[in-house]
Enzyme design. Structure first.
Site, PDB file in Angstrom:
ATOM      1  N   ALA A 225       0.844  -1.196   0.000  1.00 48.80           N
ATOM      2  CA  ALA A 225       0.000   0.000   0.000  1.00 48.80           C
ATOM      3  C   ALA A 225       0.880   1.247   0.000  1.00 48.80           C
ATOM      4  CB  ALA A 225      -0.905  -0.018   1.222  1.00 48.80           C
ATOM      5  N   ASN A 226       0.276   2.417   0.120  1.00 50.51           N
ATOM      6  CA  ASN A 226       1.055   3.656   0.293  1.00 50.51           C
ATOM      7  C   ASN A 226       0.334   4.537   1.309  1.00 50.51           C
ATOM      8  OD1 ASN A 226      -0.828   5.516  -1.155  1.00 50.51           O
ATOM      9  ND2 ASN A 226      -0.338   4.142  -2.856  1.00 50.51           N
ATOM     10  N   ARG A 227       0.912   5.694   1.605  1.00 54.02           N
ATOM     11  CA  ARG A 227       0.420   6.511   2.721  1.00 54.02           C
ATOM     12  C   ARG A 227      -0.736   7.450   2.366  1.00 54.02           C
ATOM     13  NH1 ARG A 227       4.066   5.879   6.808  1.00 54.02           N
ATOM     14  NH2 ARG A 227       6.198   5.402   6.147  1.00 54.02           N
ATOM     15  N   ALA A 291      -3.607   7.759  -5.326  1.00 56.55           N
ATOM     16  CA  ALA A 291      -2.196   7.371  -5.372  1.00 56.55           C
ATOM     17  C   ALA A 291      -2.174   5.901  -5.784  1.00 56.55           C
ATOM     18  CB  ALA A 291      -1.561   7.573  -4.010  1.00 56.55           C
TER      19      ALA A 291
END
Ligand code: C5P
Length: 422
Positions: A225-227, A291
Site C-alpha cells: 500500500a502507500n500513505r 495514489a
C-alpha cells in the site's frame, strides 16, 4: 405558508428556505430527530413530520410538533388529514423527503413498494429525492435480507447517509448500525438540496474522481500500500457535489466516511479502479487524485505464504499496473471533456509536473508538494500548483477542502467557456 425559494448565504455552503418532509421510524435513535428538526429549522428550513406507529413508542407527536412548529401526521386514514392534506400532497409538497431513523422494516417496505401506513404510502407516492438514515442493530444491518433491500434502494436512486459504526443502545453490542448524527444528516440534506438546484455551476454535469491508495495483494492477508489518506480526493468529490454535479467517487481503501450525496465505488486494486472508472464513464470531468500503485505483485499467492525455513525468504516479482490517468486521457469517444491528474513530488515540483502533463496526455495537472514542510501526506492542508497548457499558477497553502473548491470552480468555468466557444 411554506417558503420554497433557495438562496445561497455563502458561495459554497448554505441552502435555506427548503421544505423537508421528515418521516420518523420506530427506533431508539428517534430521539435524535428532535435535534435534527431543531438544526434544520435553525438553517431556515421548514420541517413537516410523519411518525410511524412504532416511532410514537419512542418519542411523542407532542414533542415533535412542539419542535417542528407544525402538525405531526400519523394516520393514513385520518379523515381530517386526507381531506385537508392527504398522503399524495404531503409527499409532493416538499423539496426533499428524509427518513430517520430508517429501520430495517421501513427499508424493507420501501424496497418492496408496500404502502400499508402513512409513512410507506408517502414514500411510494413521492416524486421528490429521498434520503434515508438507517439505524438498527448490526446483525439486522448485516443480514442478507437488509443488504438486498439496501442494494435495491440504491439502484432505485434512494440516497443514504450512514449508518455509522459504534456502540448500540443494547449493552455490549457494537458495529455498523448507529444512525448518522444530526449534523451529518443536515450536511447530506444540504448537499442533496444543492444538487437539485439547476442554477449551480456543475448542475447536470457528471464528475468522476479517484481517491485514496490502492492495495495490491501479496497473498490473501498481506498487501502493498502507500500513505495516501484520500483526504484530497474525497474533498474534491464533496466540492463537486456542492456545486451541483453528479459525482462518482472511485475510492481505494480509506478510513474516511463516504462524502454525502456522492456515489462511491469502493475498490482495492489498481485494476479494479480502472474498471470502475471505465464503468462510470461518460463524464464531463475526470479528476484522478488517487495514489495508484505503479506495480502489483505478479506472483501473488492464492494461499497465505508460510514462514517455512525450508523454502527460504519469498521473492516477489512485480508487473506494471495500468496507468488509469494515461489510459483515460487517450483520445476516444469516452474521454471526459476535462481530464485532471495529480503529481505528488518532493522536489522540482513544477518542472516535473509540466513534463507529467505532457506524458500523461491530461489537460491539467495539480502538482502537490509532498515534502515534509508541505504537510500534504495525511494532513488537512495542501500546497499546490495548477499546471495547464496556458501556464502555471501557484496557490498559497490552504485547507484541502479549499483546494478542492477552487479546483472544481475552475473546472466549472472551463466547461462553461468551452460551451461558449463551440
Ligand atoms: O505517475 P504518477 O503516479 O506520479 O502520476 C500521478 C497521477 O497519475 C495521479 O493523477 C494518479 O492518480 C495517476 N495515476 C493513475 N494510474 C497509475 C498511476 C498514476 O491514474 N497507475
Amino acid at each position: 405558508m411554506l417558503s420554497c425559494d433557495a438562496s445561497d448565504e455563502t458561495q459554497h455552503t448554505t441552502v435555506t428556505g427548503k421544505r423537508i418532509l421528515l418521516i420518523i421510524g420506530g427506533g431508539i435513535a428517534a430521539y435524535k430527530c428532535l435535534d435534527l428538526i431543531r438544526r434544520l429549522r435553525e438553517r431556515g428550513h421548514s420541517v413537516r413530520t410523519v411518525m410511524t406507529a412504532s416511532a410514537q413508542q419512542f418519542i411523542t407527536p407532542l414533542a415533535v410538533g412542539a419542535i417542528s412548529g407544525d402538525r405531526v401526521f400519523t394516520d393514513l386514514f385520518d379523515r381530517a388529514d386526507e381531506h385537508d392534506v392527504g398522503h399524495i400532497r404531503l409527499s409532493r409538497e416538499a423539496d426533499l423527503v428524509v427518513v430517520a431513523p430508517a429501520t430495517a422494516d421501513l427499508l424493507a417496505k420501501m424496497a418492496c413498494g408496500l404502502a400499508d401506513d402513512l409513512a410507506s404510502a408517502v414514500l411510494l407516492a413521492t416524486d421528490k429525492p429521498v434520503l434515508v438514515a438507517p439505524a438498527m442493530n448490526p446483525r439486522m444491518w448485516l443480514n442478507p435480507a437488509t443488504k438486498r433491500n439496501v442494494a435495491t434502494l440504491q439502484a432505485d436512486g434512494i440516497h443514504f447517509v450512514g449508518p455509522n459504526v459504534g456502540e448500540m443502545a443494547e449493552q455490549g453490542e457494537a458495529g455498523p448500525g448507529r444512525m448518522a448524527e444530526p449534523l451529518e444528516i443536515v450536511a447530506a440534506i444540504e448537499t442533496l438540496l444543492r444538487k437539485s438546484d439547476p442554477d449551480l455551476p456543475l448542475a447536470g454535469r457528471h464528475v468522476v474522481v479517484t481517491s485514496g491508495p490502492t492495495h495490491e495483494p501479496i497473498d490473501p492477508v498481506r498487501y502493498i500500500a502507500n500513505r495516501s489518506s484520500g483526504k484530497q480526493g474525497h474533498a474534491i468529490a464533496q466540492a463537486a457535489a456542492e456545486l451541483g454535479a453528479r459525482v462518482t467517487l472511485v475510492s481505494g481503501p480509506v478510513t474516511l466516511p463516504d462524502p454525502p450525496g456522492v456515489q462511491v465505488v469502493h475498490v482495492e486494486t489498481a485494476q479494479q479502479m480502472l474498471e470502475a472508472v471505465r464503468a462510470a464513464l461518460p463524464a464531463d470531468v475526470g479528476i484522478f487524485a488517487a495514489a495508484v500503485a505503479d506495480w502489483r505483485v505478479a506472483n501473488a499467492s492464492q494461499q497465505k505464504i508460510k514462514k517455512d525455513k525450508s523454502s527460504g525468504t519469498p521473492t516477489l516479482k512485480f508487473v506494471e499496473n495500468p496507468d488509469i490517468l494515461k489510459t483515460i486521457s487517450e483520445r476516444g469517444p469516452m474521454r471526459p471533456g476535462l481530464v485532471i491528474g495529480f503529481a505528488a513530488e518532493t522536489e522540482n515540483v513544477v518542472e516535473l509536473a509540466i513534463k507529467k502533463r505532457r506524458a500523461k496526455g491530461c489537460d491539467w495537472i495539480v502538482a502537490n508538494d509532498v515534502s515534509a514542510e508541505g504537510g500534504a501526506m495525511g494532513g488537512d492542508r495542501n500546497t499546490v500548483h495548477l499546471i495547464t497548457a496556458q501556464g502555471t499558477e501557484s496557490w498559497p497553502p490552504m485547507a484541502k477542502i479549499e483546494v478542492a473548491r477552487r479546483l472544481v470552480e475552475r473546472a466549472a468555468e472551463h466547461l462553461k467557456q468551452s460551451q461558449v466557444n463551440v
